[in-house]
Design a protein around this motif. Structure first.
Motif, short mmCIF file in Angstrom:
data_model
loop_
_atom_site.label_atom_id
_atom_site.label_comp_id
_atom_site.label_asym_id
_atom_site.label_seq_id
_atom_site.Cartn_x
_atom_site.Cartn_y
_atom_site.Cartn_z
N GLY A 147 44.81 42.86 51.94
CA GLY A 147 44.13 41.61 51.06
C GLY A 147 44.45 42.23 49.64
N LYS A 148 44.30 41.45 48.68
CA LYS A 148 44.75 41.56 47.21
C LYS A 148 43.41 41.56 46.34
CE LYS A 148 49.24 39.78 47.95
NZ LYS A 148 50.32 38.80 47.49
N ILE A 149 43.62 42.46 45.27
CA ILE A 149 42.71 42.37 44.24
C ILE A 149 43.08 41.81 43.09
CG2 ILE A 149 41.12 43.89 42.86
CD1 ILE A 149 41.71 46.39 44.77
N THR A 150 42.54 40.66 42.75
CA THR A 150 42.77 39.97 41.44
C THR A 150 42.27 40.22 40.39
OG1 THR A 150 41.33 38.11 42.10
CG2 THR A 150 43.50 37.97 43.04
N ALA A 151 42.36 39.86 39.20
CA ALA A 151 41.79 39.93 37.85
C ALA A 151 40.35 39.19 38.03
CB ALA A 151 42.72 39.49 36.88
N ASP A 152 40.50 37.98 38.57
CA ASP A 152 39.25 37.14 38.92
C ASP A 152 38.25 37.67 39.69
OD1 ASP A 152 40.21 35.18 37.02
OD2 ASP A 152 40.99 33.76 38.67
N GLY A 153 38.64 38.54 40.56
CA GLY A 153 37.98 39.46 41.55
C GLY A 153 37.12 40.37 40.81
N VAL A 154 38.01 41.09 39.91
CA VAL A 154 37.12 41.99 39.07
C VAL A 154 36.18 41.51 38.23
CG1 VAL A 154 37.73 43.98 37.57
CG2 VAL A 154 39.14 43.66 39.24
N LYS A 155 36.61 40.34 37.58
CA LYS A 155 35.68 39.88 36.69
C LYS A 155 34.32 39.18 37.14
CE LYS A 155 35.26 36.23 33.13
NZ LYS A 155 35.55 35.03 32.36
N ALA B 11 42.97 51.94 42.73
CA ALA B 11 43.47 50.74 42.87
C ALA B 11 44.28 50.04 41.94
CB ALA B 11 42.44 49.69 43.84
N ARG B 12 44.94 48.97 42.43
CA ARG B 12 45.67 48.23 41.55
C ARG B 12 45.49 46.57 41.76
NH1 ARG B 12 49.68 50.56 38.61
NH2 ARG B 12 50.01 52.68 38.75
N LEU B 13 45.67 45.91 40.61
CA LEU B 13 45.58 44.50 40.83
C LEU B 13 46.84 43.86 41.47
CD1 LEU B 13 44.29 43.50 37.28
CD2 LEU B 13 42.88 43.66 39.21
N ASP B 14 46.62 42.70 42.04
CA ASP B 14 47.92 42.13 42.66
C ASP B 14 48.91 42.13 41.61
OD1 ASP B 14 46.76 40.19 40.87
OD2 ASP B 14 46.82 38.45 42.77
N THR B 15 48.93 42.03 40.31
CA THR B 15 49.86 42.06 39.58
C THR B 15 50.52 43.59 39.39
OG1 THR B 15 48.44 42.57 37.71
CG2 THR B 15 48.95 40.17 38.11
#
Length: 167
Positions: free
Chosen positions: A35-43, A90-94
């Protein structure tokens, strides 16, 4: 109730064994999951944790959030996931790293929307929630329970004397 009773054949489901599922210590310690961690997920995690923490210290134990009724469990998952992402670098998907500074900025931005998410919270309660969450992502280890950590603020509403017990 008939459908429930048909499929729930007793007071619990302890008898349902999942022998097909094998979980090892290595599985539990592996921070590289699909899976990916997105900025929207962090927010989303920041918003949920802040909204619940602010509501908790204002005396509200559950809040409607994004068309769901949320409680301490949601806030705990959000809080610890933010900590884990920082801790495990961890890193965002970006490709952007999830650092304390990044999460701190997201928390401060998300704080601006808490009053629109939770009615009745005060600015001071939001500030406590932000400070608390920042302290959590900076910690070597997350604390056990946010409700225990924030109980002294809730206790002030009652004017009583709450003492944190130890086992």
């Amino acid at each position: 109730m008939d459908v429930f009773n048909e499929h729930m054949l007793g007071a619990n489901q302890y008898h349902v064994r999942r022998e097909d599922v094998v979980v090892t210590a290595a599985n539990l310690l592996n921070s590289k999951v699909a899976g990916k961690i997105t900025a929207d997920g962090v927010k989303g995690n920041a918003s949920a944790a802040l909204a619940y923490c602010a509501a908790w210290i204002s005396g509200n134990g559950c809040i409607p959030l994004n068309f769901l009724m949320e409680d301490a469990a949601t806030a705990e998952i959000a809080r610890v996931q933010l900590w884990q992402w920082v801790y495990h670098r961890a890193r965002l998907d970006t490709g952007h790293p999830i650092t304390v500074a990044y999460v701190e900025n997201v928390l401060k931005e998300a704080a601006k929307d808490v009053k629109s998410l939770v009615t009745g919270v005060k600015e001071a309660e939001i500030e406590v929630a932000v400070e608390y969450m920042i302290s959590q992502v900076k910690a070597d280890r997350p604390s056990d329970f946010l409700t225990s950590d924030l109980m002294p603020y809730l206790e002030r509403l009652d004017g009583g004397k709450w003492i944190k017990s130890s086992l």
